[in-house]
Enzyme design. Structure first.
Site, PDB file in Angstrom:
ATOM      1  N   GLU A 188      54.522  25.468  27.305  1.00  0.00           N
ATOM      2  CA  GLU A 188      53.663  24.549  28.056  1.00  0.00           C
ATOM      3  C   GLU A 188      54.297  24.273  29.407  1.00  0.00           C
ATOM      4  O   GLU A 188      55.511  24.065  29.508  1.00  0.00           O
ATOM      5  CB  GLU A 188      53.522  23.212  27.323  1.00  0.00           C
ATOM      6  CG  GLU A 188      52.383  23.152  26.339  1.00  0.00           C
ATOM      7  CD  GLU A 188      52.230  21.772  25.706  1.00  0.00           C
ATOM      8  OE1 GLU A 188      51.434  21.668  24.776  1.00  0.00           O
ATOM      9  OE2 GLU A 188      52.909  20.813  26.126  1.00  0.00           O
ATOM     10  N   LYS A 232      58.308  24.882  23.115  1.00  0.00           N
ATOM     11  CA  LYS A 232      58.082  23.911  22.042  1.00  0.00           C
ATOM     12  C   LYS A 232      57.939  24.608  20.699  1.00  0.00           C
ATOM     13  O   LYS A 232      57.399  25.717  20.622  1.00  0.00           O
ATOM     14  CB  LYS A 232      56.818  23.100  22.321  1.00  0.00           C
ATOM     15  CG  LYS A 232      56.924  22.187  23.541  1.00  0.00           C
ATOM     16  CD  LYS A 232      55.619  21.445  23.739  1.00  0.00           C
ATOM     17  CE  LYS A 232      55.845  19.979  24.032  1.00  0.00           C
ATOM     18  NZ  LYS A 232      54.574  19.249  24.123  1.00  0.00           N
ATOM     19  N   VAL A 279      52.988   3.169  15.407  1.00  0.00           N
ATOM     20  CA  VAL A 279      53.795   1.961  15.601  1.00  0.00           C
ATOM     21  C   VAL A 279      53.046   0.978  16.515  1.00  0.00           C
ATOM     22  O   VAL A 279      52.978  -0.218  16.251  1.00  0.00           O
ATOM     23  CB  VAL A 279      55.163   2.315  16.239  1.00  0.00           C
ATOM     24  CG1 VAL A 279      55.947   1.059  16.571  1.00  0.00           C
ATOM     25  CG2 VAL A 279      55.968   3.226  15.321  1.00  0.00           C
ATOM     26  N   GLU A 290      49.019  16.172  21.472  1.00  0.00           N
ATOM     27  CA  GLU A 290      49.001  16.316  20.018  1.00  0.00           C
ATOM     28  C   GLU A 290      48.179  15.215  19.374  1.00  0.00           C
ATOM     29  O   GLU A 290      47.840  14.216  20.016  1.00  0.00           O
ATOM     30  CB  GLU A 290      50.427  16.319  19.446  1.00  0.00           C
ATOM     31  CG  GLU A 290      51.209  15.023  19.669  1.00  0.00           C
ATOM     32  CD  GLU A 290      52.637  15.106  19.127  1.00  0.00           C
ATOM     33  OE1 GLU A 290      53.315  16.120  19.339  1.00  0.00           O
ATOM     34  OE2 GLU A 290      53.074  14.134  18.481  1.00  0.00           O
ATOM     35  N   ARG A 333      47.947   9.491  11.504  1.00  0.00           N
ATOM     36  CA  ARG A 333      48.440   8.331  10.755  1.00  0.00           C
ATOM     37  C   ARG A 333      48.284   7.092  11.621  1.00  0.00           C
ATOM     38  O   ARG A 333      47.917   7.197  12.780  1.00  0.00           O
ATOM     39  CB  ARG A 333      49.921   8.533  10.453  1.00  0.00           C
ATOM     40  CG  ARG A 333      50.661   8.872  11.758  1.00  0.00           C
ATOM     41  CD  ARG A 333      52.142   8.850  11.660  1.00  0.00           C
ATOM     42  NE  ARG A 333      52.755   9.493  12.797  1.00  0.00           N
ATOM     43  CZ  ARG A 333      53.012   8.918  13.961  1.00  0.00           C
ATOM     44  NH1 ARG A 333      52.678   7.666  14.171  1.00  0.00           N
ATOM     45  NH2 ARG A 333      53.575   9.587  14.947  1.00  0.00           N
ATOM     46  N   ASN A 364      48.223  12.562  16.158  1.00  0.00           N
ATOM     47  CA  ASN A 364      49.004  11.963  15.088  1.00  0.00           C
ATOM     48  C   ASN A 364      48.033  11.470  14.029  1.00  0.00           C
ATOM     49  O   ASN A 364      47.172  10.642  14.307  1.00  0.00           O
ATOM     50  CB  ASN A 364      49.865  10.815  15.621  1.00  0.00           C
ATOM     51  CG  ASN A 364      50.935  11.331  16.562  1.00  0.00           C
ATOM     52  OD1 ASN A 364      51.524  12.376  16.317  1.00  0.00           O
ATOM     53  ND2 ASN A 364      51.164  10.637  17.643  1.00  0.00           N
ATOM     54  N   GLY A 420      56.575  14.576  17.928  1.00  0.00           N
ATOM     55  CA  GLY A 420      57.319  13.335  18.092  1.00  0.00           C
ATOM     56  C   GLY A 420      58.515  13.514  19.004  1.00  0.00           C
ATOM     57  O   GLY A 420      59.520  12.840  18.851  1.00  0.00           O
ATOM     58  N   GLY A 421      58.416  14.460  19.944  1.00  0.00           N
ATOM     59  CA  GLY A 421      59.497  14.658  20.898  1.00  0.00           C
ATOM     60  C   GLY A 421      60.605  15.571  20.394  1.00  0.00           C
ATOM     61  O   GLY A 421      61.570  15.817  21.088  1.00  0.00           O
TER      62      GLY A 421
END
Lengths: 461, 80
Positions: free
Chosen positions: A201, A159, A296, A289, A293, A291, A165-166
């Protein structure tokens, strides 16, 4: 300072959502838009609108200078970044504050810290939150990568530290694969994120994606329970629920407490989400992780807790203490959100921008539709395909699925293909009804069950 | 000598090459075969290749790299 006016630095349904919350709080709204978005719903609903540039996101919604200048010229007190675009850009948060306005979200330093996946893993570990087995930090050498893989086994995920976000993920099946992928992955991460740092990971093969909604004012921190977001296509969530109904009560308690411990560790301010993988077989959960913010899928949490997360994040940004204590947060019933995209599920989810010729939205108890659509609106091709979110609540999950089926049948969007047929099929599926799914379920189901039902071609391009 | 138009099948953003640092699929003046890609259209964050769909010589692009494009808009012309 109380916020009296705010600029919405986003578009689409979330811009509409932010304006609605601001209106409830008596806050004046200024909406930015690109040249392609002059007739979007948020522009019509806002008190004022500013054109910030050409359709390409990097020339408008991703242009920090253009957005900050628009905010300064409009004389607003604050800027709400929504999700996506500049919402997790620490430099943007800093630029807004440097211009004398409030960024509705955490401080730039917190965004920077939690946005660096390696640093966030270290914060989690310090707060006692379990992380996915893997490298302790950034990989320095290929020997170190070999040593980590010897402990975790294969397959292993490579990663990008600056990913998320993938994005920026590769999977190595064996040692030769790992050695071949590492240099490429580093070069790719450098090109995509401006940072070639990598970490490893272990791949948790059978896992659910669960995440905890948190709120913090810098002093006090609460969780608003968890969401279940395992139904994903190409690592993008398609359907979300709250709560994660098969989670044992003791796991839920530990999971939510760990999210609060993590954000307390950094003195978090605002709304945020701590994401985890949950291994049902072992009952273990692992931090992925944070986020920093609004997400959705925040409405499913709002539906079961009755808390308005967007209003709360605006109040916190204005300097108010959290209006709720942990004991006040109670979850009731079950909520499901279906992401309605302008994509054709019968043609490999081909994006389908175009003009809405008819829109009919179901009404009724426990039904909510967050959207930027109106009849006659032409969806531009330059942005995300999300056009609405149908959110349904009921007292039990079973009743929720039943109500969802009715609501999906009542939702009519004509003029473009949408993912409503996909959601109708999911809402009627026996595995979905049992909750028998993990993060890999949907893609397999699309190729088998759904393809058989619709004669759909699974993939294009 | 007649000109044949190559039109965009989709609305979106037009790209001349597969990546910012890659050479363009076709240079001005190139010949094209029907199956040749002449560009990419980014539509709602996904990328679709645009095949020439015709055979011809001396291609002339009428749309700049990274410009917005409408479905049916003429991307390029070739000589039959």
């Amino acid at each position: 300072m109380t916020i009296r006016s705010l600029l919405v630095a986003n578009r689409g349904e979330i811009a509409v959502r932010i304006i609605k919350a601001a209106k409830v709080l008596g806050i004046r709204t200024v909406q930015v838009h690109s040249a392609a978005d002059a007739d979007m719903l948020a522009v019509k609903l806002a008190d004022a609108a500013v054109d910030i540039g050409s359709p390409a996101p990097k020339k408008s919604y991703l242009n920090i200078e253009a957005v900050v200048n628009a905010a300064k010229a409009a004389g607003v007190d604050a800027v709400h970044p929504g999700y996506g675009f500049l919402s997790e850009n620490a430099d943007f948060a800093d630029a807004v504050e440097a211009a004398g306005m409030i960024f509705i979200g955490p401080k730039g330093d917190a965004i920077r810290l939690l946005g660096d996946k390696v640093a966030a893993r270290a914060v989690a570990a310090k707060a006692g939150v379990p992380t996915v087995p893997g490298s302790a930090g950034r990989l320095a050498t290929i020997e170190e990568a070999r040593a980590v893989a010897a402990k975790t086994g294969f397959p292993i995920m490579i990663k990008a530290s600056a990913g998320g976000g993938g994005r920026g993920i590769r999977i190595a099946a064996d040692l030769a694969d790992l050695e071949r992928h590492l240099p490429q992955a580093s070069a790719e991460a450098l090109a995509a994120f401006g940072d070639g740092g990598l970490y490893l990971e272990k791949v948790i093969t059978k896992a659910r994606h669960v995440e905890v909604q948190i709120l913090g004012d810098g002093q006090n921190f609460v969780h608003c329970f968890e969401r279940e977001c395992s139904l994903q296509r190409r690592r993008q969530k398609v359907w979300e629920e709250a709560p994660s109904f098969l989670l044992p009560a003791d796991v839920r308690t530990r999971l939510c407490a760990s999210a609060v411990a993590l954000v307390r560790e950094v003195g978090y301010r605002g709304a945020g989400t701590v994401e985890y993988l949950y291994d049902e077989a072992t009952g273990e959960f692992y931090f992925i992780e944070v986020n920093t913010r609004i997400q959705v899928e925040h409405p499913v949490t709002e539906m079961i807790t009755g808390i308005d997360l967007v209003e709360e994040m605006i109040r916190i940004a204005g300097g108010a203490p959290l209006s709720i204590r942990q004991a006040d947060v109670a979850a009731e019933g079950h909520a499901i959100e279906c992401r309605i995209n302008a994509e054709d599920p019968a043609r490999g989810f081909m994006p389908a921008p175009g003009t809405i010729s008819k829109l009919s939205v179901p009404q009724g108890e426990g039904i909510r539709f967050d959207t930027m659509l109106y009849e006659g609106y032409t969806i531009p091709p330059f942005y995300d395909s999300l056009i609405g979110k149908l959110i349904v609540w009921a007292e039990t999950r079973e009743a929720c699925l039943e109500r969802l089926r009715g609501a999906l049948e009542g939702l009519v969007i004509e003029g473009i293909p949408t993912t409503i047929p996909l959601h109708l099929a999911l809402a009627a599926d026996a595995s979905v009804a049992r909750g028998a799914f993990d993060t890999r379920f949907l893609e397999q189901w699309l190729e088998t069950e759904f393809a058989a039902k619709t004669g759909a071609t699974a993939e294009v391009a | 000598m007649s000109k044949i138009e190559i039109r965009s099948p989709l609305p979106g953003t037009f790209y001349r090459s597969s990546a910012p640092d890659a050479p363009p699929f076709k240079a001005e003046g190139d010949s094209v075969a029907s199956g040749d890609a002449i560009g990419l259209i980014e539509v709602m964050k996904t990328f679709q290749e645009v095949p020439a769909g015709v055979e011809g010589r001396n291609i002339t692009f009428l749309v700049e790299n990274e410009e917005p494009i409408m479905a049916g808009q003429v991307i390029a012309e070739v000589e039959a």
